[in-house]
Write a protein that holds these residues in place. Structure first.
Motif, PDB file in Angstrom:
ATOM      1  N   GLU A 219      -5.942  -3.928  -0.522  1.00 39.87           N
ATOM      2  CA  GLU A 219      -4.383  -2.938  -0.088  1.00 39.87           C
ATOM      3  C   GLU A 219      -4.351  -3.608  -1.888  1.00 39.87           C
ATOM      4  O   GLU A 219      -4.172  -3.792  -2.789  1.00 39.87           O
ATOM      5  CB  GLU A 219      -3.768  -4.663   0.561  1.00 39.87           C
ATOM      6  N   ASP A 220      -3.561  -2.338  -1.806  1.00 32.27           N
ATOM      7  CA  ASP A 220      -2.475  -1.906  -3.009  1.00 32.27           C
ATOM      8  C   ASP A 220      -1.503  -3.405  -3.501  1.00 32.27           C
ATOM      9  O   ASP A 220      -0.634  -3.628  -2.582  1.00 32.27           O
ATOM     10  CB  ASP A 220      -2.417  -0.792  -3.725  1.00 32.27           C
ATOM     11  N   VAL A 221      -1.502  -3.275  -4.570  1.00 31.46           N
ATOM     12  CA  VAL A 221      -0.766  -4.007  -5.338  1.00 31.46           C
ATOM     13  C   VAL A 221       0.796  -3.518  -6.389  1.00 31.46           C
ATOM     14  O   VAL A 221       0.769  -2.630  -6.877  1.00 31.46           O
ATOM     15  CB  VAL A 221      -1.200  -5.756  -6.124  1.00 31.46           C
ATOM     16  N   PHE A 222       2.200  -3.186  -5.564  1.00 30.64           N
ATOM     17  CA  PHE A 222       2.577  -2.193  -6.505  1.00 30.64           C
ATOM     18  C   PHE A 222       3.961  -3.513  -6.921  1.00 30.64           C
ATOM     19  O   PHE A 222       5.058  -4.203  -5.932  1.00 30.64           O
ATOM     20  CB  PHE A 222       3.465  -1.240  -5.041  1.00 30.64           C
ATOM     21  N   LEU A 223       4.469  -3.076  -8.313  1.00 30.13           N
ATOM     22  CA  LEU A 223       5.227  -4.104  -9.044  1.00 30.13           C
ATOM     23  C   LEU A 223       5.977  -3.460  -9.425  1.00 30.13           C
ATOM     24  O   LEU A 223       5.336  -2.496 -10.335  1.00 30.13           O
ATOM     25  CB  LEU A 223       4.604  -4.584 -10.171  1.00 30.13           C
ATOM     26  N   ARG A 224       7.139  -2.928  -9.163  1.00 31.02           N
ATOM     27  CA  ARG A 224       8.317  -2.289  -9.777  1.00 31.02           C
ATOM     28  C   ARG A 224       8.365  -1.949 -11.563  1.00 31.02           C
ATOM     29  O   ARG A 224       8.352  -2.992 -12.033  1.00 31.02           O
ATOM     30  CB  ARG A 224       9.125  -1.849  -8.568  1.00 31.02           C
ATOM     31  N   GLN A 225       8.667  -1.226 -12.224  1.00 28.85           N
ATOM     32  CA  GLN A 225       8.894  -0.870 -13.515  1.00 28.85           C
ATOM     33  C   GLN A 225       7.679  -1.533 -14.422  1.00 28.85           C
ATOM     34  O   GLN A 225       7.508  -1.411 -15.258  1.00 28.85           O
ATOM     35  CB  GLN A 225      10.193  -1.543 -13.514  1.00 28.85           C
TER      36      GLN A 225
END
Length: 90
Positions: A40-46
């Motif tokens: 699973e990819d981990v998305f951290l905005r900014q």
């Protein structure tokens, strides 16, 4: 910068104890690792995205023995910074 440096930096800016901050940082890193192990990819905005990339099967050479070896298809962890983050680093 090391993990200990990050803990000290966060503890100073938030006025939290180092032990609490260290526990939170460890839990964050464990969460990212577990997600990536599950592909699973981990998305951290900014900030950016921790992604699992698939490397294709390829043929390579062992120069010292003058032989060819086959490297099988495999997954590797990678980080892709956000556009804002990458622009600030440039």
């Amino acid at each position: 910068m090391t993990k200990a440096d990050i803990v000290v930096e966060i503890a100073k800016s938030t006025s939290c104890e180092k032990a609490v901050v260290s526990t939170v940082v460890e839990a964050f890193m464990e969460g990212v690792k577990n997600s990536m192990i599950k592909k699973e990819d981990v998305f951290l905005r900014q900030f950016g995205t921790f992604v699992v990339k698939k490397r294709a099967r390829k043929v390579a050479r062992n120069i010292s023995k003058n032989t060819t070896i086959v490297i099988p298809e495999h997954d590797i962890p990678a980080f892709k910074p956000s556009k804002n983050f990458a622009a600030k680093v440039k």
